[in-house]
Design an enzyme around this catalytic site. Structure first.
Site, PDB file in Angstrom:
ATOM      1  CE  LYS A  91      -1.106  43.444  -7.728  1.00 46.60           C
ATOM      2  NZ  LYS A  91      -2.435  43.683  -8.296  1.00 46.60           N
ATOM      3  CD  GLU A 113      -3.730  40.137 -15.145  1.00 47.53           C
ATOM      4  OE1 GLU A 113      -3.990  38.943 -15.417  1.00 47.53           O
ATOM      5  OE2 GLU A 113      -3.898  40.622 -14.007  1.00 47.53           O
ATOM      6  CB  SER A 379      -0.222  47.599  -1.832  1.00 46.92           C
ATOM      7  OG  SER A 379       0.385  48.648  -2.560  1.00 46.92           O
TER       8      SER A 379
HETATM    9  C1  LIG Z   1       2.590  47.133  -4.871  1.00 46.33           C
HETATM   10  C2  LIG Z   1       1.303  47.232  -5.626  1.00 46.33           C
HETATM   11  N1  LIG Z   1       0.271  47.884  -5.081  1.00 46.33           N
HETATM   12  C3  LIG Z   1      -0.893  48.025  -5.729  1.00 46.33           C
HETATM   13  C4  LIG Z   1      -1.082  47.528  -6.996  1.00 46.33           C
HETATM   14  C5  LIG Z   1      -2.383  47.777  -7.677  1.00 46.33           C
HETATM   15  O1  LIG Z   1      -3.209  46.660  -7.781  1.00 46.33           O
HETATM   16  P1  LIG Z   1      -4.515  46.509  -6.917  1.00 46.33           P
HETATM   17  O2  LIG Z   1      -5.310  47.765  -7.043  1.00 46.33           O
HETATM   18  O3  LIG Z   1      -5.209  45.346  -7.512  1.00 46.33           O
HETATM   19  O4  LIG Z   1      -4.134  46.265  -5.523  1.00 46.33           O
HETATM   20  C6  LIG Z   1      -0.038  46.822  -7.606  1.00 46.33           C
HETATM   21  C7  LIG Z   1      -0.206  46.268  -8.966  1.00 46.33           C
HETATM   22  O5  LIG Z   1       0.660  45.843  -9.635  1.00 46.33           O
HETATM   23  C8  LIG Z   1       1.184  46.681  -6.904  1.00 46.33           C
HETATM   24  O6  LIG Z   1       2.222  46.037  -7.462  1.00 46.33           O
END
Ligand SMILES: Cc1ncc(COP(=O)(O)O)c(C=O)c1O
Lengths: 396, 262
Positions: A91, A113, A379
């Site tokens: 993020k 948000e 992620s």
């Molecule tokens: C660690 C992590 N991975 C994935 C996501 C999902 O978001 P996005 O699909 O936009 O990557 C989030 C959302 O809060 C997150 O905190």
């Protein structure tokens, strides 16, 4: 003519995207639309963005060859370690980019948000860095299940406002942020957290997150001699880490793109967040896309063990990638994600975020061959999810 | 649509009242309409409740979720309004968000509106550009007016475009805000009303958002064709239910300032 995976002038990916917003938001969206590409392509922006990503956020994040996981799956598994970025998830890539944009546009107050709290923390972080006022909307339900992130945001100086409308999760926090923007059109910048919302947000966020696939290309080339893996796998909430992981490979069809969405307690359980598997076309938060809705067109309340995947829609780029067949989206249940989280923790010593565990779990649904290179985007890290892990994995 | 246009030709100081269909009770829609007409409302906006009403403040949000819990939907609403032409003669407008309309089927929806005798639609998240590109013909064919919003931030050229495309009236959002009740008018608002007035637009304007009592109604009428009251009426329904007399008095009081005991 080959299919384009970039939005047209009006922000459409095929039939998806656009800007279905009330008149009150038009001036702000128009001004963003006019400026974002110019600013993103300017030398000053590029330089500041690059410097902050490297020196502040800790990029490039490693592309790690996961030996024991590779043995387990019988192929080459590469983990793109977004969990090692500052604040613990991908993020931060987006918030650094957008805060520079907001500053360039002369905005003094930032709203955002958040679902899991990761985007809220990443926003509060860059606001502290830039000395800008920060208000984060978070659903009441999420505030309860993500208490550590709420504390982090507060420590960073952000005001956390509780969204008590609707299902009290991410979609409602997004509604509240949009309402705030309607009421504060002049000084405020809406720093959206995923590739969702009205045009140009999906394109803006995808471009900022594309640093992920940009790095995967050269890192994989350095390590294997070839920039193209056989698969790129990422989890999909709104779809930003997936969009960023896919971005440089969108027009390289030999790279198979896999998105993992949360089916919660199962696709037919009624407690799910699988917007692509179950969704139909409709409008959510200003964008035409797949979403979960009733027969009467009311948006339904999503469910997933992972707060970051708990969104009833999907970024319009992903709706388009799904419709064109360029990417495949697999559904992963809570239990499958928990199993995958434990597997990678025990095999590699990496505790992933519950969201990222969905990407790992999707590997079980692929037919992987021994020579294949598979990149999985981790992620985020699992610190924020320890409460859920403790309960579900009976660690106490 | 004709009804609405001739109303604007014949009368000034128009009062329009908004309420959410299915609130406070599923079947209160028609009784409320009748009482509003009897009380002297010049036309009515019937809200089609939605799960995610992003241009609305807490009062209308709450009425929408209550209406949905009560079982309101577009199908139910059209069923309730089946014979409304025989029961109520003031113009009726539907107001709501795009997604339920798309799900119903846009063309089918407009045709049902025509059958029901609906004069116009306010769909905040259907932007002007999309309307022009995709939907203008179906509105025109069925003689339904699409009503555009303007706000203090809307640029001049855009206001001129909206005025051009407008077929009944422009909805002038009183300030940068979502719906809700507010006290009185600020200098800045009056300046904005005057600025729009001086543009000599061809379509009449109604001011909405934040109008909650007779004083503000009267004041706003100096600068526009009339005003729209929403959240204040929803609050009334919250407090007094859909009692006919109480609604009639509420409307009379808004229009004339005369207080009647209830
Ligand atoms: C660690 C992590 N991975 C994935 C996501 C999902 O978001 P996005 O699909 O936009 O990557 C989030 C959302 O809060 C997150 O905190």
């Amino acid at each position: 003519m080959s299919t384009s995976f970039h939005p047209d002038k009006k922000g459409f990916y095929g039939p998806f995207g656009g800007a279905y917003i009330p008149e009150m938001l038009i001036p702000n969206i128009e001004s963003l639309k006019k400026k974002y590409l110019k600013i993103l392509n300017s030398d000053t922006f590029r330089k500041s963005f690059k410097t902050l990503l490297e020196d502040y956020a800790g990029r490039p994040t490693p592309l790690y060859y996961a030996t024991r996981l590779s043995e387990h799956y019988g192929c080459n598994i590469w983990l793109k370690r977004e969990d090692l970025a500052h604040t613990g998830s991908h993020k931060i890539n987006n918030t650094i980019g957008q805060i520079l944009l907001a500053r360039e546009m002369g905005k003094k107050r930032i709203i955002a948000e958040t679902g899991a709290g990761q985007h809220g923390v990443a926003t509060a972080t860059v606001c502290a860095l830039m000395g800008l006022k920060c208000v984060v909307y978070m659903g009441e339900t999420d505030i309860e299940r993500q208490a550590p992130n709420v504390a982090r945001m507060k420590m960073l100086g952000a005001e956390v406002k509780t969204a008590i409308s609707g299902s009290r999760t991410l979609k409602d926090a997004t509604n509240e942020a949009l309402r705030d923007w309607i009421a504060n059109p002049l000084n405020t910048y809406y720093l959206i957290g995923s590739v969702v919302g009205p045009h140009p947000y999906p394109d803006l966020v995808a471009r900022l997150q594309s640093v992920i696939s940009g790095e995967i290309q050269w890192q994989l080339r350095n390590k294997t001699g070839k920039a193209e893996p056989d698969y790129v796998v990422a989890c999909v909430g709104g779809g930003s880490n997936a969009a960023g992981s896919f971005y440089h490979y969108l027009s390289t069809p030999e790279v198979k793109l896999i998105g993992a969405e949360a089916s919660g307690q199962g696709l037919t359980s009624g407690k799910t967040a699988a917007s692509i598997a179950l969704g139909e076309t409709g409008v959510i938060h200003g964008s035409m896309t797949y979403l979960m809705q009733t027969d009467d067109g009311q948006i339904t309340e999503p469910y997933s063990i992972s707060a970051g995947l708990d969104y009833p829609g999907i970024g319009p780029l992903h709706a388009w990638l799904n419709q064109t067949g360029r990417a495949r989206y697999l559904s992963v249940t809570d239990q499958e994600a928990l199993d995958a989280a434990l597997l990678i923790t025990r095999k590699e010593g990496i505790i992933p975020a519950l969201e990222s565990a969905h990407a790992l779990a999707a590997l079980d649904q692929l037919e992987l061959k021994s020579e294949q290179n598979v990149v999985v985007t981790i992620s985020g890290r699992g610190d924020k999810d320890m409460k859920a892990y403790m309960e579900k994995l009976k660690l106490l | 649509m004709k009804k609405l246009i001739s109303l604007f030709k014949q009368k000034r100081n128009l009062l329009s009242v908004y309420f959410t269909a299915g609130f406070p009770e599923l079947n209160s829609t028609v009784p409320i309409l009748k009482a509003l007409e009897e009380g002297g409302a010049d036309f009515v906006e019937i809200g089609m409740p939605y799960s995610d009403p992003l241009a609305d403040g807490p009062v209308i949000q709450n009425s929408s979720s209550r209406a949905l819990t009560n079982g309101m939907s577009l199908k139910v609403l059209f069923e309730q309004l089946k014979d409304i032409k025989q029961q109520v003669s003031i113009p009726l407008i539907l107001m709501g968000y795009l997604n339920p309309v798309l799900k119903f089927g846009f063309n089918a929806f407009i045709e049902r509106c025509k059958e029901t005798g609906i004069s116009g639609l306010i769909i905040p998240d259907l932007p002007y550009e999309t309307y022009i590109e995709k939907y203008e013909p179906v509105f025109a064919r069925n003689k339904i007016s699409n009503i555009f919003l303007i706000t203090p931030q809307t640029p001049k050229q855009r206001i001129l475009n909206l005025d051009q495309a407008s077929t009944s009236f422009l909805y002038m959002v009183s300030s940068a805000a979502v719906t809700g009740t507010r006290q009185g008018l600020s200098k800045r608002q009056i300046k904005y009303f005057k600025r729009i007035n001086s543009m000599k637009l061809s379509t009449p304007r109604m001011v909405g958002f934040g109008i909650s009592n007779h004083e503000t109604f009267k004041e706003v009428c100096q600068y526009a064709h009339g005003a729209i009251v929403g959240s204040a009426f929803i609050k009334h329904l919250e407090n007094y239910g859909h009692d006919q007399e109480a609604i009639i008095n509420f409307v009379k009081n808004l229009k004339t300032g005369e207080q009647t005991d209830i």
